[in-house]
Design an enzyme around this catalytic site. Structure first.
Site, mmCIF file in Angstrom:
data_model
loop_
_atom_site.group_PDB
_atom_site.id
_atom_site.type_symbol
_atom_site.label_atom_id
_atom_site.label_comp_id
_atom_site.label_asym_id
_atom_site.label_seq_id
_atom_site.Cartn_x
_atom_site.Cartn_y
_atom_site.Cartn_z
ATOM 1 C CG ASP A 177 53.517 -25.902 40.330
ATOM 2 O OD1 ASP A 177 53.251 -26.832 39.478
ATOM 3 O OD2 ASP A 177 52.800 -25.143 41.010
ATOM 4 C CG ASP A 222 45.946 -23.799 35.488
ATOM 5 O OD1 ASP A 222 45.973 -24.806 36.098
ATOM 6 O OD2 ASP A 222 46.468 -23.293 34.258
#
Ligand code: 1PR
Length: 524
Positions: free
Chosen positions: A224, A379
């Site tokens: 990330d 997500d």
């Protein structure tokens, strides 16, 4: 000097990087004359059969390419560069191929997930210099929904099993072409390219080819990435998506360096997620392009990039399409792009109107670059309910009841990095993404992210039942046992982790060592 045919659709940078790593100077072909003049030619086909042949026609490359192939000079085709040699493809009915080898290209007909994505073995059927120095039990990286079906087995170089046996490479005199990607197959792939470059190598059949090849479960490292408050691009990691600690963005290292480390440790793929991409326009956020360019110079496994892939209008009113953003990423070294927030908005529209437009980012990118190039990163977060009848969403009966003893839950899709929940469940969402042309699902789970408590097996099973494309299980890995658990208790094709690798709690090599003999893997 080696010539490389780039017709402008997809990631040829990896092939160039791999050849340069082997000490070659690569010249990109930009005319039919360049093809005719080439002494050795590599053709890394990318995208879809129809668009490839159209571009080859438009650029007047077809006659020169055919002449080159018949000239006896060395030729290496990769992926679509193999399929192009055949007469036709089910991917683009009516569009003729180069017809150098009799036969056609067919879509996989198997119960297994399609595209066939990942590391699989080969069975070598005739001596070739390409395999000089190989044991035969190496695995190579495949990513395709179609495979060649030659009219005879005269030119079959290798076969591979995926539901059934298919031809994974051909050899006809000077012409060698592989369905798998040597440039994405780590050190084993580089060795093949090195053999191709040196025409003096002896032709062999490796001694240890398997009787039946097996697709490996993939271990993926995820980075990330975002700018911290000082403006430096860092690899960060959230706890249930919260990446700040004592007010600062957690800094776990530099993207290019970490990706290099994971490649050396044996990662099967590397994923970069630009986690603030939803608010910054990626084409203005050039550091991500640099990250890809620099990573792909040293990392010879597939790279996925996500974050901010959507249509965009800048403050001066200039419009950019998601396809343009994706194209820039492919040119910089990405093999796949992953779409998050935009995919949720697209599917909401499909649910609302009952129609697809053909114009969404998923459809457009899949059309030009192929389904396998489009990953959907979802997500979801659990929403508990007392009974499945209280909501219209796809619910599951859960073994981990909610705070008030609720025995059911649904998985709510979110956008903008989990900041906004939507009235859409992950099962419906992923099913529609597949219909729109997505090639793979990256299945995160906000409840599990950063907890080290293991993957959400219930979520993974629910989504696996809904789709026939590969699913990457993500979020919650805390030790090597969690990888066994996810591969034994679900049929996920890959497992992704971030925190344990970044914090060096367990290395990718250790995970693979632990899996060896229990689950099919590509040894580190
Ligand atoms: O919405 O298209 O711009 O894409 C944004 C992308 O950034 C999405 O793929 C989304 O998943 C990701 N993202 C946005 N915010 C965050 C955050 O953490 N605040 N990261 C975020 C998502 C989740 C995983 C993570 C696993 C494994 N990261 O990819 O790597 O949960 O972690 P673990 O092994 O440590 O548990 P768009």
């Amino acid at each position: 000097m080696i010539s490389l045919l780039d017709y402008g659709a997809g990631n040829v940078r990896s092939v160039i990087n791999a050849l340069e790593r082997l000490g070659e100077t690569v010249q990109t072909v930009s005319s039919g004359q360049d093809i005719t003049n080439a002494q050795r030619l590599v053709f890394p086909g990318v995208g879809s059969f129809g668009s490839m042949m159209t571009i080859l026609q438009e650029k007047n490359y077809v006659a020169a390419l055919t002449e080159y192939l018949e000239s006896g000079k060395p030729f290496l085709g990769i992926c679509l560069g193999l399929q192009a040699l055949f007469e036709s493809s089910e991917e683009a009915p009516g569009v003729p191929g180069l017809s150098i080898i009799p036969g056609s290209v067919k879509r996989f007909t198997t119960e297994l997930a399609v595209p066939h994505i990942g590391w699989n073995g080969i069975k070598v059927r005739q001596p070739s210099m390409l395999f000089n120095g190989c044991e035969g039990d190496e695995k190579f990286y495949f990513v395709h929904s179609f495979h060649v079906a030659p009219a005879s087995d005269e030119h079959v170089l290798t076969e591979t099993d995926y539901g059934y046996e298919f031809v994974s490479a051909i050899q006809k005199d000077n012409i060698i072409a592989t369905q798998f990607h040597p440039e994405k197959s780590g050190k084993a792939g580089l060795a093949l390219l090195d053999n191709f470059l040196d025409s003096t190598r002896e032709e062999i059949i490796p001694s240890s080819c398997p009787r039946q090849t097996k697709l490996a479960k993939r271990i993926i490292a995820c980075l990330d990435v975002r700018a911290n408050d000082q403006g430096d691009l860092v690899v960060t990691k959230g706890d249930q998506y919260d990446v700040r600690e004592k007010g600062d963005v957690r800094n776990l290292g530099k993207p290019v360096q970490l990706a290099g480390r994971y490649y050396e440790e044996g990662a099967d793929e590397i994923t970069f997620l630009n986690i603030t991409g939803f608010r910054d326009f990626p084409l203005k956020d050039m550091p991500m392009l640099d990250v890809l360019e620099n990573t792909s110079k040293n990392v010879f496994v597939p790279l996925t990039i996500g974050g901010g892939i959507r249509d965009y209008t800048d403050k001066d009113g200039n419009k950019y399409s998601a396809l343009e953003v994706a194209s820039e990423y492919f040119r910089s070294g990405a093999d796949k792009v992953s779409i998050g927030s935009d995919a949720v908005l697209i599917v909401e529209e499909v649910v609302k109107t009952g129609k697809t437009t053909g114009l969404s980012s998923i459809e457009q990118i899949a059309r030009v670059y192929g389904n396998q190039a489009v990953v959907i990163s979802v997500d979801p977060r659990r929403v508990y309910v007392k009974s499945p009848d209280t909501v219209e969403h796809h619910t599951i009966k859960t073994g981990t009841p909610g705070p008030d003893g609720e025995e059911y839950c649904w998985y709510q899709c979110t956008i903008k990095g989990g900041r906004e929940g939507r009235e859409l469940d992950a099962v419906t969402f992923t099913r529609i993404c597949e219909q729109l042309g997505a090639g793979e699902i990256l299945l995160n789970c906000i409840d599990k992210d950063g907890t080290n408590s293991g993957f959400d097996l219930e979520l993974i099973n629910a989504v696996k039942e809904a789709v026939s494309i590969p699913v990457i299980a993500s979020s919650g890995a805390g030790n090597a046992e969690h990888f066994i658990e996810v591969f034994i208790k679900t049929s996920a094709e890959a497992a992704l982790a971030a925190g344990i690798f970044h914090r060096q709690e367990v290395s990718i090599g250790e995970v693979k060592e632990f899996l060896q003999g229990k689950v099919e893997i590509r040894p580190a």
